[in-house]
Design a protein around this motif. Structure first.
Motif, PDB file in Angstrom:
ATOM      1  N   GLU A   1      -6.794  -6.645  -5.214  1.00 21.01           N
ATOM      2  CA  GLU A   1      -7.659  -7.555  -5.977  1.00 21.01           C
ATOM      3  C   GLU A   1      -8.618  -6.796  -6.876  1.00 21.01           C
ATOM      4  OE1 GLU A   1      -7.571 -10.821  -6.683  1.00 21.01           O
ATOM      5  OE2 GLU A   1      -5.669 -10.551  -5.650  1.00 21.01           O
ATOM      6  N   ARG A   2      -9.144  -5.704  -6.374  1.00 24.00           N
ATOM      7  CA  ARG A   2     -10.070  -4.893  -7.159  1.00 24.00           C
ATOM      8  C   ARG A   2      -9.386  -4.298  -8.390  1.00 24.00           C
ATOM      9  NH1 ARG A   2     -13.081   0.222  -4.730  1.00 24.00           N
ATOM     10  NH2 ARG A   2     -14.279   0.678  -6.586  1.00 24.00           N
ATOM     11  N   VAL A   3      -8.184  -3.763  -8.198  1.00 29.09           N
ATOM     12  CA  VAL A   3      -7.439  -3.163  -9.305  1.00 29.09           C
ATOM     13  C   VAL A   3      -6.988  -4.250 -10.287  1.00 29.09           C
ATOM     14  CG1 VAL A   3      -5.371  -1.859  -9.939  1.00 29.09           C
ATOM     15  CG2 VAL A   3      -6.722  -1.163  -7.950  1.00 29.09           C
ATOM     16  N   ARG A   4      -6.531  -5.373  -9.762  1.00 24.44           N
ATOM     17  CA  ARG A   4      -6.089  -6.491 -10.617  1.00 24.44           C
ATOM     18  C   ARG A   4      -7.240  -6.954 -11.502  1.00 24.44           C
ATOM     19  NH1 ARG A   4      -4.855 -11.841 -11.240  1.00 24.44           N
ATOM     20  NH2 ARG A   4      -2.660 -12.273 -11.602  1.00 24.44           N
ATOM     21  N   HIS A   5      -8.423  -7.073 -10.925  1.00 26.65           N
ATOM     22  CA  HIS A   5      -9.608  -7.469 -11.686  1.00 26.65           C
ATOM     23  C   HIS A   5      -9.901  -6.435 -12.782  1.00 26.65           C
ATOM     24  CE1 HIS A   5     -13.503  -9.229 -12.577  1.00 26.65           C
ATOM     25  NE2 HIS A   5     -14.017  -8.014 -12.460  1.00 26.65           N
ATOM     26  N   ALA A   6      -9.778  -5.152 -12.462  1.00 28.50           N
ATOM     27  CA  ALA A   6     -10.053  -4.089 -13.436  1.00 28.50           C
ATOM     28  C   ALA A   6      -9.052  -4.132 -14.593  1.00 28.50           C
ATOM     29  CB  ALA A   6     -10.020  -2.719 -12.747  1.00 28.50           C
ATOM     30  N   VAL A   7      -7.768  -4.342 -14.299  1.00 25.70           N
ATOM     31  CA  VAL A   7      -6.752  -4.426 -15.356  1.00 25.70           C
ATOM     32  C   VAL A   7      -7.017  -5.657 -16.228  1.00 25.70           C
ATOM     33  CG1 VAL A   7      -4.283  -4.707 -15.873  1.00 25.70           C
ATOM     34  CG2 VAL A   7      -5.004  -3.128 -14.059  1.00 25.70           C
ATOM     35  N   ALA A   8      -7.334  -6.785 -15.609  1.00 29.57           N
ATOM     36  CA  ALA A   8      -7.634  -8.009 -16.363  1.00 29.57           C
ATOM     37  C   ALA A   8      -8.838  -7.796 -17.284  1.00 29.57           C
ATOM     38  CB  ALA A   8      -7.878  -9.173 -15.407  1.00 29.57           C
ATOM     39  N   ALA A   9      -9.854  -7.096 -16.804  1.00 31.64           N
ATOM     40  CA  ALA A   9     -11.040  -6.826 -17.619  1.00 31.64           C
ATOM     41  C   ALA A   9     -10.683  -5.942 -18.818  1.00 31.64           C
ATOM     42  CB  ALA A   9     -12.126  -6.169 -16.771  1.00 31.64           C
ATOM     43  N   LEU A  10      -9.804  -4.958 -18.617  1.00 30.61           N
ATOM     44  CA  LEU A  10      -9.371  -4.105 -19.726  1.00 30.61           C
ATOM     45  C   LEU A  10      -8.597  -4.909 -20.765  1.00 30.61           C
ATOM     46  CD1 LEU A  10      -8.241  -0.955 -17.705  1.00 30.61           C
ATOM     47  CD2 LEU A  10     -10.212  -1.090 -19.256  1.00 30.61           C
ATOM     48  N   ILE A  11      -7.755  -5.829 -20.317  1.00 32.32           N
ATOM     49  CA  ILE A  11      -7.014  -6.691 -21.246  1.00 32.32           C
ATOM     50  C   ILE A  11      -7.999  -7.546 -22.043  1.00 32.32           C
ATOM     51  CG2 ILE A  11      -5.421  -8.661 -21.425  1.00 32.32           C
ATOM     52  CD1 ILE A  11      -3.987  -7.477 -18.918  1.00 32.32           C
ATOM     53  N   ALA A  12      -8.977  -8.124 -21.350  1.00 25.62           N
ATOM     54  CA  ALA A  12      -9.980  -8.967 -22.015  1.00 25.62           C
ATOM     55  C   ALA A  12     -10.778  -8.160 -23.045  1.00 25.62           C
ATOM     56  CB  ALA A  12     -10.905  -9.599 -20.985  1.00 25.62           C
TER      57      ALA A  12
ATOM     58  N   ASP B   1      -1.750 -13.076 -19.480  1.00 24.67           N
ATOM     59  CA  ASP B   1      -2.143 -13.331 -18.097  1.00 24.67           C
ATOM     60  C   ASP B   1      -1.333 -12.444 -17.159  1.00 24.67           C
ATOM     61  OD1 ASP B   1      -3.924 -15.328 -18.904  1.00 24.67           O
ATOM     62  OD2 ASP B   1      -2.376 -16.875 -18.793  1.00 24.67           O
ATOM     63  N   LEU B   2      -2.003 -11.909 -16.162  1.00 24.00           N
ATOM     64  CA  LEU B   2      -1.322 -11.063 -15.184  1.00 24.00           C
ATOM     65  C   LEU B   2      -0.545 -11.911 -14.185  1.00 24.00           C
ATOM     66  CD1 LEU B   2      -4.167  -8.508 -14.390  1.00 24.00           C
ATOM     67  CD2 LEU B   2      -2.069  -8.070 -15.681  1.00 24.00           C
ATOM     68  N   LEU B   3       0.620 -11.432 -13.825  1.00 24.44           N
ATOM     69  CA  LEU B   3       1.400 -12.031 -12.744  1.00 24.44           C
ATOM     70  C   LEU B   3       0.850 -11.494 -11.423  1.00 24.44           C
ATOM     71  CD1 LEU B   3       4.941 -11.511 -14.314  1.00 24.44           C
ATOM     72  CD2 LEU B   3       3.615 -13.633 -14.258  1.00 24.44           C
ATOM     73  N   PRO B   4       1.215 -12.094 -10.298  1.00 25.62           N
ATOM     74  CA  PRO B   4       0.770 -11.543  -9.001  1.00 25.62           C
ATOM     75  C   PRO B   4       1.238 -10.094  -8.850  1.00 25.62           C
ATOM     76  CG  PRO B   4       1.733 -13.719  -8.723  1.00 25.62           C
ATOM     77  CD  PRO B   4       2.008 -13.316 -10.147  1.00 25.62           C
TER      78      PRO B   4
END
Length: 190
Positions: free
Chosen positions: A168-179, A102-105
């Motif tokens: 938020e856009r970049v955070r979403h993109a990093v989370a999607a790559l992790i998933a 999980d990503l931190l803030p």
């Protein structure tokens, strides 16, 4: 390590790589995998390790004093100037290592730097390093890490008022790559 998506990295301009952070091995792996001349925006507390601090400064890396807003902004401006001069940067916006997938803030400094330089942000996900080096340990175990590089997110035309939306856009993109990586790893082990 394996790298997926390196073709997304623009060859003709400096970028800000934005990665999650799980282990102390992440920076050297990403340094090798992404761009051998990448600079890093790092927390000034690491300057307490004299040899590391000297190597960082020689490499053009920029310390950020997170306790002093004025000094932090000067560091960010120095980074933006360096990007405009052609240096790419690697940032770990979580500010510390996450103990899970999980990503931190995300902290704002690297995004301010990218906007000031009008440089694209390239989302990156790295996984596997936590098994190589547990937090608080100096012991390194051989492991296979994976690096996923996403499509650049443009900052040209953005202002500092757009910072939170960009984060938020970049955070979403990093989370999607992790998933994606977790999904591929699960499929490979079946």
């Amino acid at each position: 390590y394996t790298v997926i998506g390196k073709e997304h990295v623009p060859a003709d301009r400096a970028v800000v790589f934005c990665s999650n952070h799980q282990s102390n091995i992440d920076p050297p792996v990403l340094f090798e995998a992404l761009h051998r001349r990448v600079h890093i925006l790092y927390k000034q507390e690491l300057d307490a390790i004299p040899i590391l601090a000297r190597a960082f400064r020689l490499g053009g890396f920029i310390p950020v004093d997170r306790r002093n807003k004025e000094a932090a902004m000067r560091s960010i401006e120095t980074g933006a100037r360096s990007i405009r001069e052609g240096a790419s940067f690697l940032i770990f916006p979580e500010g510390t290592r996450s103990r899970t997938d999980d990503l931190l803030p995300f902290k704002k400094g690297g995004f301010i730097m990218a906007i000031k330089a009008q440089a694209p942000i390239v989302p990156v996900a790295i996984r596997g390093g936590r098994a190589a080096m547990q937090r608080g340990s100096w012991r390194i175990h051989p492991v296979r890490t994976s690096v996923r590089v996403g499509t650049p997110i443009e900052t040209t035309g953005l202002s500092l008022d757009d910072r939170d939306e960009l984060i938020e856009r970049v955070r979403h993109a990093v989370a999607a790559l992790i998933a994606e990586d977790i999904g591929d790893a699960a499929g490979a082990s079946v």
